[in-house]
Design a protein around this motif. Structure first.
Motif, PDB file in Angstrom:
ATOM      1  N   ALA A 225       0.790  -1.261   0.071  1.00  0.00           N
ATOM      2  CA  ALA A 225       0.155  -0.023  -0.122  1.00  0.00           C
ATOM      3  C   ALA A 225       0.958   0.993  -0.075  1.00  0.00           C
ATOM      4  O   ALA A 225       2.007   1.318   0.745  1.00  0.00           O
ATOM      5  CB  ALA A 225      -0.891  -0.060   1.320  1.00  0.00           C
ATOM      6  N   GLY A 226       0.421   2.241  -0.751  1.00  0.00           N
ATOM      7  CA  GLY A 226       1.242   3.552  -0.881  1.00  0.00           C
ATOM      8  C   GLY A 226       1.790   3.539  -2.132  1.00  0.00           C
ATOM      9  O   GLY A 226       2.803   2.853  -2.667  1.00  0.00           O
ATOM     10  N   GLY A 227       1.338   4.516  -2.869  1.00  0.00           N
ATOM     11  CA  GLY A 227       1.984   5.077  -3.983  1.00  0.00           C
ATOM     12  C   GLY A 227       1.572   4.179  -5.321  1.00  0.00           C
ATOM     13  O   GLY A 227       2.365   4.108  -6.219  1.00  0.00           O
ATOM     14  N   ILE A 228       0.305   3.494  -5.168  1.00  0.00           N
ATOM     15  CA  ILE A 228       0.192   2.723  -6.348  1.00  0.00           C
ATOM     16  C   ILE A 228      -1.180   3.153  -6.846  1.00  0.00           C
ATOM     17  O   ILE A 228      -2.227   3.005  -6.345  1.00  0.00           O
ATOM     18  CB  ILE A 228       0.155   1.214  -5.875  1.00  0.00           C
ATOM     19  N   ALA A 229      -1.129   3.556  -8.224  1.00  0.00           N
ATOM     20  CA  ALA A 229      -2.086   3.942  -9.074  1.00  0.00           C
ATOM     21  C   ALA A 229      -2.356   3.325 -10.420  1.00  0.00           C
ATOM     22  O   ALA A 229      -3.172   3.860 -11.030  1.00  0.00           O
ATOM     23  CB  ALA A 229      -2.073   5.431  -9.012  1.00  0.00           C
ATOM     24  N   ASP A 230      -1.331   2.519 -10.736  1.00  0.00           N
ATOM     25  CA  ASP A 230      -1.315   2.079 -12.046  1.00  0.00           C
ATOM     26  C   ASP A 230      -0.554   0.690 -12.353  1.00  0.00           C
ATOM     27  O   ASP A 230      -0.170   0.530 -11.269  1.00  0.00           O
ATOM     28  CB  ASP A 230      -0.857   3.138 -13.260  1.00  0.00           C
ATOM     29  N   GLY A 231      -0.832   0.297 -13.470  1.00  0.00           N
ATOM     30  CA  GLY A 231      -0.198  -1.267 -13.479  1.00  0.00           C
ATOM     31  C   GLY A 231       1.208  -1.178 -13.414  1.00  0.00           C
ATOM     32  O   GLY A 231       1.846  -2.190 -13.024  1.00  0.00           O
ATOM     33  N   ARG A 232       2.097  -0.311 -14.021  1.00  0.00           N
ATOM     34  CA  ARG A 232       3.709  -0.338 -13.626  1.00  0.00           C
ATOM     35  C   ARG A 232       3.698  -0.310 -12.429  1.00  0.00           C
ATOM     36  O   ARG A 232       4.524  -1.358 -11.894  1.00  0.00           O
ATOM     37  CB  ARG A 232       4.140   1.101 -14.329  1.00  0.00           C
ATOM     38  N   GLN A 233       2.921   0.381 -11.479  1.00  0.00           N
ATOM     39  CA  GLN A 233       3.424   0.261  -9.941  1.00  0.00           C
ATOM     40  C   GLN A 233       2.897  -0.924  -9.424  1.00  0.00           C
ATOM     41  O   GLN A 233       3.409  -1.586  -8.389  1.00  0.00           O
ATOM     42  CB  GLN A 233       2.757   1.555  -9.267  1.00  0.00           C
ATOM     43  N   MET A 234       1.984  -1.479  -9.876  1.00  0.00           N
ATOM     44  CA  MET A 234       1.375  -2.687  -9.433  1.00  0.00           C
ATOM     45  C   MET A 234       2.414  -3.871  -9.803  1.00  0.00           C
ATOM     46  O   MET A 234       2.657  -4.852  -8.667  1.00  0.00           O
ATOM     47  CB  MET A 234      -0.135  -3.110  -9.902  1.00  0.00           C
ATOM     48  N   ALA A 235       2.952  -3.982 -10.860  1.00  0.00           N
ATOM     49  CA  ALA A 235       3.944  -4.662 -11.131  1.00  0.00           C
ATOM     50  C   ALA A 235       5.183  -4.759 -10.497  1.00  0.00           C
ATOM     51  O   ALA A 235       5.597  -5.731  -9.910  1.00  0.00           O
ATOM     52  CB  ALA A 235       4.482  -4.535 -12.706  1.00  0.00           C
ATOM     53  N   ALA A 236       5.714  -3.552 -10.014  1.00  0.00           N
ATOM     54  CA  ALA A 236       6.627  -3.178  -8.966  1.00  0.00           C
ATOM     55  C   ALA A 236       6.415  -3.764  -7.897  1.00  0.00           C
ATOM     56  O   ALA A 236       7.254  -4.701  -7.366  1.00  0.00           O
ATOM     57  CB  ALA A 236       7.222  -1.925  -9.077  1.00  0.00           C
ATOM     58  N   ALA A 237       5.360  -3.712  -7.293  1.00  0.00           N
ATOM     59  CA  ALA A 237       4.903  -4.217  -5.975  1.00  0.00           C
ATOM     60  C   ALA A 237       4.917  -5.748  -5.988  1.00  0.00           C
ATOM     61  O   ALA A 237       5.350  -6.415  -4.972  1.00  0.00           O
ATOM     62  CB  ALA A 237       3.495  -3.750  -5.582  1.00  0.00           C
ATOM     63  N   LEU A 238       4.451  -6.312  -7.061  1.00  0.00           N
ATOM     64  CA  LEU A 238       4.357  -7.800  -7.105  1.00  0.00           C
ATOM     65  C   LEU A 238       5.732  -8.228  -7.118  1.00  0.00           C
ATOM     66  O   LEU A 238       6.263  -9.338  -6.436  1.00  0.00           O
ATOM     67  CB  LEU A 238       3.368  -8.222  -8.188  1.00  0.00           C
ATOM     68  N   ALA A 239       6.808  -7.551  -7.874  1.00  0.00           N
ATOM     69  CA  ALA A 239       8.054  -7.944  -8.027  1.00  0.00           C
ATOM     70  C   ALA A 239       8.797  -7.849  -6.700  1.00  0.00           C
ATOM     71  O   ALA A 239       9.777  -8.530  -6.225  1.00  0.00           O
ATOM     72  CB  ALA A 239       8.657  -7.091  -9.136  1.00  0.00           C
ATOM     73  N   LEU A 240       8.373  -6.905  -5.898  1.00  0.00           N
ATOM     74  CA  LEU A 240       8.870  -6.809  -4.342  1.00  0.00           C
ATOM     75  C   LEU A 240       8.411  -7.790  -3.584  1.00  0.00           C
ATOM     76  O   LEU A 240       8.910  -7.837  -2.393  1.00  0.00           O
ATOM     77  CB  LEU A 240       8.547  -5.463  -4.002  1.00  0.00           C
ATOM     78  N   GLY A 241       7.596  -8.690  -3.869  1.00  0.00           N
ATOM     79  CA  GLY A 241       7.059  -9.817  -3.154  1.00  0.00           C
ATOM     80  C   GLY A 241       5.795  -9.616  -2.639  1.00  0.00           C
ATOM     81  O   GLY A 241       5.343 -10.555  -1.977  1.00  0.00           O
TER      82      GLY A 241
END
Ligand SMILES: Cc1cc2nc3c(=O)[nH]c(=O)nc-3n(C[C@H](O)[C@H](O)[C@H](O)COP(=O)(O)O)c2cc1C
Length: 387
Positions: A225-241
């Motif tokens: 949670a925090g700083g996620i508003a689009d698919g690129r940020q979602m992909a980054a979050a998933l990549a972080l585990g």
């Protein structure tokens, strides 16, 4: 692979939509995510009405409920004070400052005087564990799939009672030690709430906090949670585990959101640097949209915000008054009540440039996430073939 707690929620897309607005909750769940209803600002009666309405609309599709269960607050040693006791503890200089602010910004009195509504606006947050009990009863009489604790580790008895009702329990954490404490108490899903986020935030950015919490609580699933508003940020979050994403700010400018039109406009016009971590809303550090309200509380010649929940109690009737005065569609964001009207909002305001719908956001986030992941693959293939 064994199913985790997020799988058990049975949602097609791992996008969690936090909102105080029931229409957003329904729209996110209908779009395939999990809408989570923020109960913190509503009266018991309203929560009852809203949960019934949400369930009628969703017809069995899952949703969640989020409660403020702060573990430390003024009076917590005694199980919390009454609202009268809190009101009596507000220093006169704070009331004088607020009264003067209303005059300087030309905010009219409400008809019938300034009603001290127990649950008005920000002042509606529950002040104690005791006061949260009734909301728990209401939640347990309905069928949310997920019970979320916003501020602190939920009591073990609450977690056990939720499990008995077939609910899963999640809790927000801004630090590794908080996440570990939640897991030790039996929480099923951790929401790693980073510095960029709207609302109560810690001091660690998501790029660092998410993997730290993922490692610290494994195999318990983590939502970023925090700083996620689009698919690129979602992909980054998933990549972080992270196992999914939990968003709050992005829904504020949807057609479903009941936020005042003037505040929606301020968010759409805001740049990423136009938020500030401030105690001006609840007395605890939370990320708010910068504006006249946060500026007024930050001035050296004005009182400091009070501790939680005294601050909320003090400002509650004034925020209601400001919001009523700013409610019309032609309110100016630059002057008077429109300039003052506060909101929590995260740094992603910088990415939000128009009104959209919750369904559109969920679709775009999923598509953008898939696209970001496949373009990463091609970057790696290009680099290895060049080498
Ligand atoms: C207007 C607003 C109000 C919020 N109120 C709460 C709340 O009552 N309970 C809670 O758990 N989180 C609350 N949050 C935080 C969200 O649950 C979420 O963690 C956060 O918005 C995620 O970061 P983002 O704002 O960058 O999407 C709030 C956020 C916003 C923007």
């Amino acid at each position: 692979m064994a199913l985790d707690a997020v799988d058990l929620l049975g949602i097609p897309t791992p996008i969690f939509g936090f909102s105080h607005c029931r229409d957003v909750v329904v729209a996110v769940s209908k779009a395939g995510g999990l809408g989570v209803y923020g109960a913190g600002l509503h009266s018991d009666e309203q929560i009852e009405i809203d949960l019934t309405w949400i369930e009628e609309q969703l017809d069995g599709a899952p949703y969640g409920i989020d409660l403020l269960m702060p573990s430390k607050y003024v009076g917590s040693e005694d199980g919390g004070l009454t609202s009268e006791q809190y009101r009596a503890a507000i220093p006169p200089e704070v009331t004088t400052f607020l009264d003067d602010m209303m005059v300087r910004y030309d905010v009219p009195k409400m008809e019938g005087g300034d009603v001290v509504d127990e649950h008005a606006a920000i002042g509606g947050q529950r002040y104690s564990a005791k006061q949260s009990e009734r909301i728990l009863e209401i939640a347990f009489a309905h069928h949310p799939k997920l019970l979320v604790s916003a501020l602190g580790t939920p009591p073990v008895e609450t977690i056990e009672a939720a499990h008995k009702k077939g609910m899963l329990v999640a809790a927000l954490a801004g630090r590794v030690k908080h996440a570990k404490r939640h897991v030790a108490a039996g929480v099923d899903i951790i929401i790693s709430q980073s510095y960029e986020a709207g609302g109560h935030t810690g001091e660690v950015g998501g790029m660092v906090l998410t993997p730290l919490i993922v490692d610290a609580v494994a195999p318990v699933p983590v939502l970023a949670a925090g700083g996620i508003a689009d698919g690129r940020q979602m992909a980054a979050a998933l990549a972080l585990g992270a196992r999914g994403v939990w968003c709050g700010t992005v829904w504020l400018t949807t057609v479903e959101s009941d936020l005042l039109p003037v505040v929606k406009r301020k968010i759409i016009d805001a740049a990423a640097e136009d938020t500030v971590r401030s105690r001006a809303m609840t007395g605890k550090p939370s990320r708010l949209l910068k504006g006249a309200w946060t500026d007024e509380w930050a001035r050296p010649d004005t009182p400091d915000p009070l501790p939680n929940p005294l601050h909320s109690v003090a400002i509650g009737p004034y925020v209601t008054r400001i919001e009523r005065a700013a409610a019309s569609a032609d309110t100016s964001p630059q002057h008077g009540a429109g300039a003052l009207a506060p909101t929590a909002a995260g740094q992603v305001v910088g990415l939000m440039s128009s009104e959209t719908s919750c369904r559109q956001l969920v679709i775009e986030m999923m598509e953008g996430c898939i696209e970001a992941m496949s373009s990463l693959q091609s970057v790696l293939e290009r680099d290895s073939s060049a080498g």
